[in-house]
Design a protein around this motif. Structure first.
Motif, short mmCIF file in Angstrom:
data_model
loop_
_atom_site.label_atom_id
_atom_site.label_comp_id
_atom_site.label_asym_id
_atom_site.label_seq_id
_atom_site.Cartn_x
_atom_site.Cartn_y
_atom_site.Cartn_z
N GLU A 101 0.89 -1.17 -0.07
CA GLU A 101 0.01 0.10 0.08
C GLU A 101 0.89 1.16 -0.30
OE1 GLU A 101 -3.47 -0.06 2.60
OE2 GLU A 101 -2.70 1.93 3.30
N GLU B 265 0.78 5.42 0.36
CA GLU B 265 -0.06 6.75 0.53
C GLU B 265 0.75 7.89 0.27
OE1 GLU B 265 -2.41 5.31 4.73
OE2 GLU B 265 -0.85 6.58 4.75
N LYS C 155 0.43 12.29 -0.32
CA LYS C 155 -0.31 13.36 -0.64
C LYS C 155 0.50 14.14 -1.48
CE LYS C 155 -1.51 17.53 2.05
NZ LYS C 155 -1.55 18.21 3.50
N LYS D 296 -4.96 13.74 -2.47
CA LYS D 296 -4.28 12.62 -1.89
C LYS D 296 -4.59 11.30 -2.48
CE LYS D 296 -4.32 14.41 2.88
NZ LYS D 296 -5.11 14.44 4.17
N VAL E 200 -4.37 6.81 -2.17
CA VAL E 200 -3.87 5.72 -1.79
C VAL E 200 -3.98 4.46 -2.67
CG1 VAL E 200 -4.31 3.78 0.05
CG2 VAL E 200 -4.79 6.25 0.65
N ASP F 238 -7.54 4.88 -4.29
CA ASP F 238 -8.74 5.85 -3.52
C ASP F 238 -7.85 7.34 -3.64
OD1 ASP F 238 -9.48 7.07 -1.38
OD2 ASP F 238 -9.32 5.89 0.24
N THR G 239 -8.42 11.62 -2.95
CA THR G 239 -9.38 12.36 -2.50
C THR G 239 -9.03 13.77 -2.72
OG1 THR G 239 -9.28 11.12 -0.48
CG2 THR G 239 -9.96 13.55 -0.13
N LYS H 110 -9.76 17.66 -2.59
CA LYS H 110 -10.22 18.84 -1.75
C LYS H 110 -10.40 19.93 -2.50
CE LYS H 110 -8.40 19.81 2.98
NZ LYS H 110 -7.01 19.74 3.63
N SER I 36 -11.59 23.89 2.23
CA SER I 36 -11.05 23.08 3.49
C SER I 36 -11.91 22.07 4.10
CB SER I 36 -10.54 24.15 4.60
OG SER I 36 -11.83 24.74 5.31
N ARG I 37 -13.28 22.24 3.55
CA ARG I 37 -14.37 21.48 4.44
C ARG I 37 -15.05 20.48 3.32
NH1 ARG I 37 -15.86 25.14 9.63
NH2 ARG I 37 -13.68 24.79 9.99
N SER J 215 -14.93 18.05 0.16
CA SER J 215 -14.19 17.19 -0.72
C SER J 215 -14.77 16.07 -1.18
CB SER J 215 -13.02 16.72 0.15
OG SER J 215 -13.52 15.82 1.38
N ARG K 126 -14.27 12.15 -2.58
CA ARG K 126 -13.48 11.02 -2.49
C ARG K 126 -13.84 9.98 -3.68
NH1 ARG K 126 -12.29 6.26 0.38
NH2 ARG K 126 -14.24 6.06 1.49
N GLU L 96 -17.91 9.71 -3.20
CA GLU L 96 -18.17 10.21 -1.76
C GLU L 96 -18.00 11.79 -1.71
OE1 GLU L 96 -18.13 8.09 1.97
OE2 GLU L 96 -16.55 9.55 2.35
N SER M 223 -18.30 14.91 0.77
CA SER M 223 -18.57 15.30 2.24
C SER M 223 -18.21 16.75 2.31
CB SER M 223 -17.48 14.26 2.84
OG SER M 223 -16.39 14.57 2.82
#
Lengths: 554, 166
Positions: free
Chosen positions: A402, A404, A406, A412, A414, A444, A446, A448, A451-452, A454, A456, A477, A479
């Protein structure tokens, strides 16, 4: 009624004034309801008659804890009316399976009623509870914990275990008694306080009593087990091992053989900031230990044999989970975690995380006890086994990597690759089916927006020639932290050997969170599979419909 | 019996609401990463706020939340003195992997083990991630479950408020 008396007695014992009883008390608790409304779905083969009258499944609990200084008491109410699809039918019912009161000081702790306890790694005693699986083997009895001086802990327990809603009476299952002691040598031996090696040793013994009513066999009514453990740490190294032994314990699970049982679990790790390595080994030989020898399923386990493979989080990677084979297995696991430092060529601005994990579990070798008896014949010693010999039969193998990363302040990622060998015949009891060999990939991402806010995205693929063939999965997703999420997902079994079973398992979900309250709604299809938590697994049938989960905590 | 027990608790609940003391962390003995007993009464920070977060190796969102904390930890500590404790609820199947993973990720905050979920149960945690914020006196002032990208900033606003920085 008796339990209630105990609560009152202990309340009185703490001798507090009535006002304190209310003013200085703390109460906290939690509630959760999981509901599913099922609908027929021709493509999945779910008809009205399969659902029967059970259109709605509801699992719920409420937990309340009262604390006043050194005294605390609590209860949990549960209602499975009717249980969700895939839960044991014995789960159906409602009541207070968890009622307790306890008094704790630095020196002594006493608990009456239901409690959860673990000695060492749990190899000979562990009671615990997993809501998502409907698993609960809490002990109903008494527990005393003593801490006579710094670094020494002594625990004693006795009681009977929960078996769904069946009350303990007339010896309808066994009684469990146990003792455990743990000593931190650095705190107890003079001059060792600042020794470079930290040493922790522990020992425990457990005995279960169950009357022998067997018409055929003369069974041991008291089955004893003991275990010893050591934990050594020196600088960046840590070594831990536990060995456990159990006398002969013929049971439905081991086909009523009179062989004694053994289990060993060891681990060695090295770690420093940015790097961690661990190697684990385990051997299990005839080590199921239940408070009712007639029970075959996931219930009334006195002990816990941890599977040591990695538990995967992504749905397709978790599609074929391993479950411990208590009758015998030998396994190892290796894991490396490394963080490529910030600022290096590969690490980039934020660093890159890498995890490599390998695990394999094989059967143990079983030889007949003599020339005329087949291996594992009921009423015999069962077999002999060389402690260090590994069978060629592979139950499970998982190699995974795996990464990961950024990428920048907006992205970001994965990425995971997994190579799997899964003996579906042994693990899921699908006799005669070939082992599943699969490659699994996960991406995976993500992104952004602010700041709130995002988004995915998950893309997964599972490629295999066996079982149900190839799968692809995608998920989006969105959020808005920390309140809202919206999720659409599809798992597509496009490689199913039978063309009419190449189904889409789509779901649409949304959720709202405020503080510790969470409300989530999901509409769609759930594929047949296995849900595992902490080594215990539950088969989940395919279903279709609406799911609602409400949980809160105060 | 059931009704009477329920009545007892309902009564307690009824009388306590309003006059209820703010919650402390329950006193439970859990473990440090190298297996030593650790009493939760040791979770203190000299009058500064504490973040207490439940996580596990199998929980991806938990790790994302803790990664996000870790990225900001140095700044947060400098500004508010906040201290983070991450409690792993991994059981004996994976406790041995926790330390290597924590170090592998280079997390800078303190990590504790709760292998039989004793603290998790005592704090009524159902789903993880579940994160508590404690004030300087160790009282629970807020809590939340789940993690979504960016949620750490809302938490940090609360930390600043407690620390008296705005």
């Amino acid at each position: 009624m008796r339990k209630l008396w105990i609560v009152f007695f202990l309340l009185a014992f703490t001798s507090v004034e009535a006002q304190d009883f209310l003013d200085k008390a703390q109460i906290n608790g939690s509630f959760q309801i999981d509901g599913q409304f099922y609908r027929p779905d021709d493509a999945l083969g779910i008809t009205d008659s399969i659902i029967g009258g059970r259109k709605l499944g509801l699992n719920g609990f409420g937990n309340i804890t009262y604390t006043l200084g050194k005294f605390s008491a609590g209860m949990r109410y549960e209602a499975f009316l009717t249980p969700l699809a895939g839960f044991d039918p014995l789960q159906e019912g409602n009541g207070f399976p968890y009622l307790w009161a306890s008094y704790q000081t630095d020196f002594v702790g006493v608990t009456v009623g239901n409690f959860y306890e673990q000695f060492g790694n749990g190899l000979i005693l562990r009671s615990y509870e997993e809501w998502t699986l409907g698993y609960d083997n809490s002990i109903n009895g008494m527990r005393v914990i003593l801490r006579p001086s710094a670094g020494i802990t002594i625990k004693g327990v006795y009681g009977t275990q929960r078996y769904f809603w069946q009350k303990y009476e007339n010896g309808n299952r066994g009684i469990v008694r146990g003792l455990d002691a743990e000593v931190d040598l650095n705190q107890t031996i003079k001059g060792w306080e600042s020794a470079p090696v930290r040493v922790l040793v522990g020992a425990s013994g457990v005995s279960k009593y169950q009357k022998d009513n067997d018409p055929l066999y003369n069974l041991p009514e008291n089955v004893g087990a003991w275990a010893g453990r050591v934990n050594l740490s020196a600088g960046k190294f840590n070594f831990a091992t536990e060995y456990a032994y159990k006398i002969n314990d013929p049971s439905a699970l081991n086909n009523f053989i009179y062989r004694e049982g053994q289990a060993v679990l060891s681990s060695l790790s090295y770690s420093q900031p940015g790097l961690g390595v661990v190697l684990q080994l385990k051997r299990v030989d005839n080590f199921s230990y239940k408070s009712d020898r007639r029970v075959n399923g996931n219930a009334v386990d006195i002990n816990f044999i941890p599977p040591i493979n990695r538990v995967h989080s992504y749905s397709l990677a978790a599609r074929y989970p391993y479950a411990t084979q208590p009758n015998g297995e030998m396994g190892l696991q290796f894991q490396l975690n490394y963080k490529i430092p910030k600022g290096s060529a590969l690490g980039g601005k934020y660093g890159t995380g890498i995890a490599v994990n390998f695990s394999q579990v094989n059967d143990i070798v079983r030889n007949p006890v003599n020339d005329t008896t087949l291996v594992n014949t009921s009423g015999t010693l069962g077999y002999t086994s060389d402690f260090f010999k590994v069978s060629d039969s592979v139950f499970f193998r998982d190699f995974n990597i795996e990464i990961e990363k950024k990428i920048n302040s907006k992205w970001k990622a994965v990425i995971q690759y997994m190579n799997l060998h899964y003996d579906i015949a042994t693990i899921e009891g699908h006799a005669g089916e070939p082992a599943v060999k699969a490659h699994i990939g996960v991406l995976d991402l993500t992104h952004k927006f602010t700041s709130r806010k995002s988004l995915r995205m998950e893309l997964q693929g599972l490629f295999t020639e066996q079982d149900e063939g190839d799968w692809a999965a995608a998920m989006l997703e969105y959020s808005i932290a920390p309140r809202w999420f919206f999720n659409v997902a599809d798992q597509y079994n496009y490689g199913h050997p039978e063309a009419d079973k190449r189904n889409h398992y789509y779901t649409v979900s949304m959720g709202y969170l405020k503080e510790s309250t969470r409300v989530a709604l999901t509409y769609g299809r759930q594929s047949e599979g296995v849900v595992c938590v902490g080594g215990v697994c539950r088969q989940v049938p395919a279903s279709s419909g609406l799911t609602i989960t409400i949980s809160t905590n105060f | 019996m059931r009704t009477s027990i329920f009545a007892l608790f309902a009564l307690l609940l009824f009388y306590s609401v309003g006059s209820l003391a703010q919650s402390d962390i329950p006193q439970v003995t859990i473990k440090t990463l190298d297996g030593k007993p650790f009493s939760t009464s040791e979770i203190t920070n000299n009058g500064k706020p504490v973040i207490l977060s439940f996580w596990a190796l199998w929980c991806k969102p938990c790790q994302k939340e803790l990664d996000a904390f870790n990225e900001n930890y140095a700044d947060w500590q400098e500004e508010t003195g906040v201290k983070i404790y991450a409690v792993s609820i991994d059981d004996s199947r994976s406790t041995a992997r926790v330390m290597p993973m924590v170090n592998g990720k280079a997390w800078e905050f303190e990590v504790l083990l709760d292998p039989n979920s004793d603290l998790k149960r005592a704090m009524n945690v159902n789903m993880i991630p579940h994160t508590f914020l404690l004030d300087g006196e160790g009282k629970i002032v807020s809590q939340h479950t789940a993690y979504f990208e960016g949620a750490e900033f809302e938490l940090y606003e609360k930390v600043k408020k407690i620390a008296g920085i705005e």
